[in-house]
Design an enzyme around this catalytic site. Structure first.
Site, short mmCIF file in Angstrom:
data_model
loop_
_atom_site.label_atom_id
_atom_site.label_comp_id
_atom_site.label_asym_id
_atom_site.label_seq_id
_atom_site.Cartn_x
_atom_site.Cartn_y
_atom_site.Cartn_z
N GLU A 120 0.81 -1.22 0.00
CA GLU A 120 0.00 0.00 0.00
C GLU A 120 0.84 1.27 0.00
OE1 GLU A 120 -2.83 -0.46 3.14
OE2 GLU A 120 -3.70 -2.25 2.24
N ARG A 146 -8.27 -1.91 -1.05
CA ARG A 146 -7.70 -3.20 -0.68
C ARG A 146 -6.22 -3.17 -1.03
NH1 ARG A 146 -11.71 -6.97 0.94
NH2 ARG A 146 -9.89 -7.78 2.05
N SER A 147 -5.48 -4.14 -0.53
CA SER A 147 -4.03 -4.16 -0.81
C SER A 147 -3.75 -4.43 -2.28
CB SER A 147 -3.33 -5.18 0.07
OG SER A 147 -3.93 -6.44 -0.05
N LYS A 191 -15.57 -1.77 2.68
CA LYS A 191 -14.90 -2.31 1.49
C LYS A 191 -15.96 -2.94 0.60
CE LYS A 191 -10.53 -3.47 3.84
NZ LYS A 191 -9.72 -4.59 4.39
N LYS A 238 -9.39 5.24 3.74
CA LYS A 238 -8.10 4.56 3.76
C LYS A 238 -7.75 4.19 2.34
CE LYS A 238 -6.85 1.14 6.25
NZ LYS A 238 -6.84 -0.16 6.98
N ASP A 265 -13.15 -4.28 10.75
CA ASP A 265 -12.98 -4.62 9.33
C ASP A 265 -13.30 -6.10 9.14
OD1 ASP A 265 -12.19 -5.03 6.71
OD2 ASP A 265 -10.05 -4.90 7.12
N GLU A 311 -7.90 -0.28 14.33
CA GLU A 311 -8.71 -1.16 13.50
C GLU A 311 -8.37 -2.62 13.78
OE1 GLU A 311 -8.86 -2.32 8.76
OE2 GLU A 311 -8.38 -0.25 9.32
#
Length: 422
Positions: free
Chosen positions: A204, A366-367, A337, A388, A312, A285
């Site tokens: 990321e 997402r990554s 997400k 994020k 999450d 988180e």
């Protein structure tokens, strides 16, 4: 009447070099729009199913079957329908699959089409996506949570916690907050380099140095904030994504491999308390495992009045699971997400449930990402107030920030919550 004229999907690449689904929807008026679906590295057990081929191609990670499901099953059902009824389109996609987690057609097939339909409808009306999905009230630019040191499953290092983030709270608008964050990022790189740490980056865009403890990244980030000329806790605060489901064992204990110790839920909560007392941390988180609901209850009782506690893996953007958490008084925020749940409409349903019950919402990438910037518009549309989407490095992360900058410049009147978030 304008209707969906064609739907097609193809296999493209994400930021980790893995295949993913790109769906394109063409309308009868000639307008066309595409969407690329992201993919996660650390995933919750109850996420919607990402359909992979499991054959010899791409080490089993191909998505040709998901694309085929778009090109046949979904296409046959949706062609001829109005693109302007998102909830009906998404309901048909869910009904066609017939399961709660898209086990048949794949959430990657479902979400690609769902996002592309929304985009094509907005394009047909000649309005921005955030305005189409959010209406006149879509005015809030989100506070970014920038992942500047990576650990856990997002990096190949000795740090257990997955993400160490900065939150620029003490600024009047999004563009100034992003500028300050970029300055901190550059100072962090210099500090790491001067200390002979590697400056390679994780999935990321954050740095992935080999540090001795899970506390050391916090200390280094505070140095970077100060070197950049900002006040830790006043202008720029800290946030953690612990991703503790990644290091919980079968006995329900949390093994911090980098530090060589194993903690109970209560001991890990105590560790967080000590960190919060020492450092300006405003958000944690996935502080405990997605299965440790008793521990989450304890965590919320101890820290819920002090910091944002984001679920999450705990909630996986699922309204039913979130309702369970609300009923039990677990967490006080949810990560959003879209690919965890499968459609645009289901995502919006979860956000509205959270907001009605005073849970904060954090829109998230997402990554495994791409140049697709849908979540930037989505964050503004739903007034989530937080987002994020990685550090100020890697073009698939920057794509979201650049889209938010464009949205801010378009809006005659916008709001940046900043310090008022907390």
């Amino acid at each position: 009447m304008i209707y969906i004229d064609n739907i097609v999907a193809q296999e493209v690449m994400d930021s980790r070099g893995n295949p993913t689904v790109k769906a394109t929807v063409t309308l009868s008026d000639g307008n066309s729009a595409s969407a690329i679906v992201p993919s996660g590295a650390s995933t919750g057990k109850r996420e919607a199913l990402e359909l992979r081929d499991g054959d010899s191609r791409y080490l089993g990670k191909g998505v040709l079957q998901a694309c085929e499901n778009v090109n046949t099953k979904l296409s046959e059902e949706l062609i001829g329908l109005s693109p302007f009824d998102q909830s009906e389109i998404d309901a048909i996609i869910q009904e066609l699959d017939g399961t709660e987690n898209f086990a048949n057609i794949g959430a990657n097939a479902a979400l690609g089409v769902s996002m592309a339909v929304a985009r094509s409808a907005a394009k047909s009306l000649n309005i921005p996506l955030y305005r189409y999905l959010g209406g006149a009230n879509a005015l809030t630019l989100p506070v970014p949570m920038l992942n500047i040191i990576n650990g856990g499953s997002h990096a190949d290092n000795t740090v257990d916690f997955q993400e160490y983030m900065i939150m620029p709270l003490g600024f009047e608008n999004f563009s100034e907050s992003l500028r300050a964050s970029a300055e901190v990022y550059h100072h962090l790189k210099k500090i790491l380099k001067d200390s002979k740490h590697i400056t390679s980056i994780g999935d990321e865009g954050g740095f992935a140095p080999n540090l001795k403890t899970n506390e050391e990244p916090i200390q280094i980030i505070i140095q970077a904030i100060e070197k950049a000329g900002y006040r830790p806790g006043e202008e720029i605060a800290l946030a953690l994504d612990v991703a503790s489901s990644e290091f919980v064992n079968e006995q329900g204990l949390y093994h911090l491999e980098g530090e060589g110790r194993t903690l109970s839920s209560e001991e890990l909560v105590g560790y967080y308390e000590s960190l919060i007392a020492k450092y300006p941390i405003v958000s944690i988180e996935d502080g405990l495992s997605e299965d440790d609901w008793k521990g989450w209850k304890y965590l919320t009782e101890r820290l819920g009045g002090k910091v944002q506690l984001v679920g999450d893996d705990l909630f996986v953007t699922n309204a039913k699971i979130l309702q369970e958490g609300i009923s039990q008084g677990i967490a006080n925020a949810i990560l959003i997400k879209p690919n965890q749940i499968g459609t645009v409409s289901q995502t919006m349903q979860t956000v509205r449930l959270a907001q009605r019950n005073h849970y904060r919402c954090v829109m998230s990438h997402r990554s495994g990402e791409s140049e697709d910037s849908f979540i930037a518009d989505f964050a503004v549309a739903l007034n989530t107030g937080e987002i994020k989407t990685g550090s100020t490095a890697r073009s698939e992360r920057i794509a979201k920030y650049n889209r938010l900058l464009a949205i801010e410049s378009e809006l005659c009147r916008s709001e940046y919550l900043g310090r008022s978030l907390f």
